[in-house]
Design a protein around this motif. Structure first.
Motif, PDB file in Angstrom:
ATOM      1  N   GLU A  87      38.411  37.500  19.010  1.00  0.00           N
ATOM      2  CA  GLU A  87      37.813  38.276  20.053  1.00  0.00           C
ATOM      3  C   GLU A  87      36.846  37.391  20.497  1.00  0.00           C
ATOM      4  OE1 GLU A  87      35.002  41.942  21.146  1.00  0.00           O
ATOM      5  OE2 GLU A  87      36.871  42.163  19.859  1.00  0.00           O
ATOM      6  N   LEU A  88      36.881  36.719  21.829  1.00  0.00           N
ATOM      7  CA  LEU A  88      36.095  35.574  22.300  1.00  0.00           C
ATOM      8  C   LEU A  88      34.951  36.308  23.448  1.00  0.00           C
ATOM      9  CD1 LEU A  88      38.015  32.676  22.573  1.00  0.00           C
ATOM     10  CD2 LEU A  88      36.311  33.012  20.734  1.00  0.00           C
ATOM     11  N   LYS A  89      33.749  36.081  23.437  1.00  0.00           N
ATOM     12  CA  LYS A  89      32.975  36.436  24.703  1.00  0.00           C
ATOM     13  C   LYS A  89      32.413  35.344  25.271  1.00  0.00           C
ATOM     14  CE  LYS A  89      31.334  40.722  22.211  1.00  0.00           C
ATOM     15  NZ  LYS A  89      30.268  41.398  21.664  1.00  0.00           N
ATOM     16  N   LEU A  90      32.274  35.438  26.591  1.00  0.00           N
ATOM     17  CA  LEU A  90      31.935  34.311  27.325  1.00  0.00           C
ATOM     18  C   LEU A  90      30.665  33.917  27.048  1.00  0.00           C
ATOM     19  CD1 LEU A  90      33.285  32.804  29.540  1.00  0.00           C
ATOM     20  CD2 LEU A  90      32.212  34.143  31.351  1.00  0.00           C
ATOM     21  N   ASN A  91      30.161  32.719  26.963  1.00  0.00           N
ATOM     22  CA  ASN A  91      28.839  32.135  26.686  1.00  0.00           C
ATOM     23  C   ASN A  91      28.272  32.436  25.369  1.00  0.00           C
ATOM     24  OD1 ASN A  91      29.210  30.602  29.057  1.00  0.00           O
ATOM     25  ND2 ASN A  91      28.518  32.520  30.371  1.00  0.00           N
TER      26      ASN A  91
ATOM     27  N   PRO B 223      27.854  48.102  44.493  1.00  0.00           N
ATOM     28  CA  PRO B 223      28.721  46.758  44.301  1.00  0.00           C
ATOM     29  C   PRO B 223      30.172  47.288  44.252  1.00  0.00           C
ATOM     30  CG  PRO B 223      27.576  47.874  42.132  1.00  0.00           C
ATOM     31  CD  PRO B 223      27.019  48.324  43.508  1.00  0.00           C
ATOM     32  N   GLU B 224      31.014  46.260  44.720  1.00  0.00           N
ATOM     33  CA  GLU B 224      32.373  46.601  44.406  1.00  0.00           C
ATOM     34  C   GLU B 224      32.995  46.357  43.265  1.00  0.00           C
ATOM     35  OE1 GLU B 224      34.414  43.877  47.359  1.00  0.00           O
ATOM     36  OE2 GLU B 224      33.754  44.935  48.852  1.00  0.00           O
ATOM     37  N   GLU B 225      34.046  47.128  42.797  1.00  0.00           N
ATOM     38  CA  GLU B 225      34.473  46.975  41.470  1.00  0.00           C
ATOM     39  C   GLU B 225      35.310  45.295  41.435  1.00  0.00           C
ATOM     40  OE1 GLU B 225      37.506  49.614  40.326  1.00  0.00           O
ATOM     41  OE2 GLU B 225      35.900  51.506  40.705  1.00  0.00           O
ATOM     42  N   ILE B 226      34.988  44.861  40.092  1.00  0.00           N
ATOM     43  CA  ILE B 226      35.530  43.509  40.009  1.00  0.00           C
ATOM     44  C   ILE B 226      37.063  43.648  39.546  1.00  0.00           C
ATOM     45  CG2 ILE B 226      35.359  41.306  38.574  1.00  0.00           C
ATOM     46  CD1 ILE B 226      32.276  41.781  38.310  1.00  0.00           C
ATOM     47  N   ASP B 227      37.845  42.855  40.167  1.00  0.00           N
ATOM     48  CA  ASP B 227      39.316  42.749  39.591  1.00  0.00           C
ATOM     49  C   ASP B 227      39.369  42.452  38.144  1.00  0.00           C
ATOM     50  OD1 ASP B 227      41.970  42.426  39.183  1.00  0.00           O
ATOM     51  OD2 ASP B 227      42.094  41.280  40.873  1.00  0.00           O
ATOM     52  N   PRO B 228      39.811  43.249  37.494  1.00  0.00           N
ATOM     53  CA  PRO B 228      40.082  42.866  35.947  1.00  0.00           C
ATOM     54  C   PRO B 228      40.695  41.595  35.549  1.00  0.00           C
ATOM     55  CG  PRO B 228      40.637  45.306  36.339  1.00  0.00           C
ATOM     56  CD  PRO B 228      40.677  44.450  37.656  1.00  0.00           C
ATOM     57  N   LYS B 229      41.565  41.180  36.501  1.00  0.00           N
ATOM     58  CA  LYS B 229      42.242  39.755  36.332  1.00  0.00           C
ATOM     59  C   LYS B 229      41.200  38.449  36.477  1.00  0.00           C
ATOM     60  CE  LYS B 229      46.854  41.348  37.985  1.00  0.00           C
ATOM     61  NZ  LYS B 229      47.861  41.115  39.050  1.00  0.00           N
ATOM     62  N   LEU B 230      40.030  39.046  37.023  1.00  0.00           N
ATOM     63  CA  LEU B 230      38.975  37.680  37.414  1.00  0.00           C
ATOM     64  C   LEU B 230      37.802  37.909  36.180  1.00  0.00           C
ATOM     65  CD1 LEU B 230      37.965  38.254  41.062  1.00  0.00           C
ATOM     66  CD2 LEU B 230      39.744  36.198  40.037  1.00  0.00           C
ATOM     67  N   GLN B 231      38.038  38.939  35.313  1.00  0.00           N
ATOM     68  CA  GLN B 231      37.088  39.021  34.334  1.00  0.00           C
ATOM     69  C   GLN B 231      37.658  37.991  33.115  1.00  0.00           C
ATOM     70  OE1 GLN B 231      36.222  43.117  33.288  1.00  0.00           O
ATOM     71  NE2 GLN B 231      35.864  43.660  35.351  1.00  0.00           N
ATOM     72  N   PHE B 232      36.783  37.680  32.257  1.00  0.00           N
ATOM     73  CA  PHE B 232      37.307  36.884  30.931  1.00  0.00           C
ATOM     74  C   PHE B 232      37.998  37.743  30.108  1.00  0.00           C
ATOM     75  CE2 PHE B 232      36.209  35.094  26.837  1.00  0.00           C
ATOM     76  CZ  PHE B 232      36.971  33.927  26.973  1.00  0.00           C
ATOM     77  N   PRO B 233      39.071  37.492  29.478  1.00  0.00           N
ATOM     78  CA  PRO B 233      40.005  38.409  28.414  1.00  0.00           C
ATOM     79  C   PRO B 233      39.310  37.892  27.253  1.00  0.00           C
ATOM     80  CG  PRO B 233      41.095  36.298  29.470  1.00  0.00           C
ATOM     81  CD  PRO B 233      40.065  36.196  30.126  1.00  0.00           C
TER      82      PRO B 233
END
Length: 240
Positions: free
Chosen positions: A75-79, A50-60
């Motif tokens: 601090e929020l977590k997705l879903n 797997p390629e590394e995911i661009d940190p900018k695309l990850q949920f902050p």
């Protein structure tokens, strides 16, 4: 006697301060990025990695919220389940942003408890550039009939059963009360959803109606961007 009176006054003031709060909840929903596979050769073997995911695309995770002169870092977590905050009752507006950055969105608050839903409608944009949010006023839960606030975050209209039990349509980025039918002779409740995406019919049956809260649960419908064919995902939020 004076001391007792003073204690009583302080207790009343303390109680008033506790009651002068406005509860809101904040939740983030969406489709997390999926790493693409690439062919690699390591140690004499060829395979996929797997390629590394661009940190900018990850949920902050770190967000900031300001209302009525008060500021909160959260601090929020997705879903994940919604986070509750008790704001000053005098707060009539709310600002939401990423911690340490400019405000992303601004809301006018009503007198009712409110759910803030954060989402990203564009799969190719980072959360910092594509983030949007909606403020959903909560409905009191009363009576034996199970109802939900249906929130449509899909890019297409949804077809569902309305509060009257008849078919109804909900436009994208809108919400409305909806009845959740129960199967005869059973406690199982399910809400069938139908949509047309890219000329295909997409069916979804929401059944996660087992939680308890003072308000009607909020059913959030989101698209699945990373699926091979059009799909919808549901999240049912119970707010305590």
């Amino acid at each position: 006697m004076l001391k007792a009176f003073t204690v009583l006054c302080l207790s009343v003031l303390s109680l008033a301060a506790e009651e002068a709060k406005r509860p809101i909840w904040v939740a983030a929903v969406g489709d997390p990025p999926v790493a693409k596979l690439k062919v690699v050769e390591e140690y004499g073997f060829r395979g996929y990695k797997p390629e590394e995911i661009d940190p900018k695309l990850q949920f902050p995770r770190q967000w900031s919220l300001s209302a009525g002169g008060a500021s909160e870092s959260l601090e929020l977590k997705l879903n994940h389940p919604a986070i509750r905050l008790d704001l000053p009752a005098s707060a009539t507006s709310l600002e939401l942003g990423l911690e340490g950055e400019a405000t992303l969105t601004h809301f006018q608050l009503t007198s009712r408890p409110t759910l803030i839903v954060i989402y990203n409608p564009a799969s190719d944009k980072s959360w910092r550039k594509g983030v949007e949010a909606l403020a959903i006023p909560l409905e009191d839960r009363s009576g034996s009939a199970l109802e939900t606030t249906l929130l449509n975050l899909a890019p297409v209209s949804l077809h569902y059963l309305g509060s009257s039990g008849k078919p109804a349509t909900l436009a994208s980025h809108k919400w409305i009360p909806a009845k959740v039918p129960r199967e005869k002779g059973s406690q199982v409740a399910s809400l069938p959803i139908l949509a047309k995406v890219e000329k295909r019919e997409v069916r979804l049956v929401v059944t996660d109606y087992r939680g308890v809260s003072s308000w009607k649960p909020v059913t959030v419908i989101t698209p699945v961007f990373n699926a091979a064919r059009p799909r919808l995902r549901s999240s049912v939020l119970y707010l305590q």
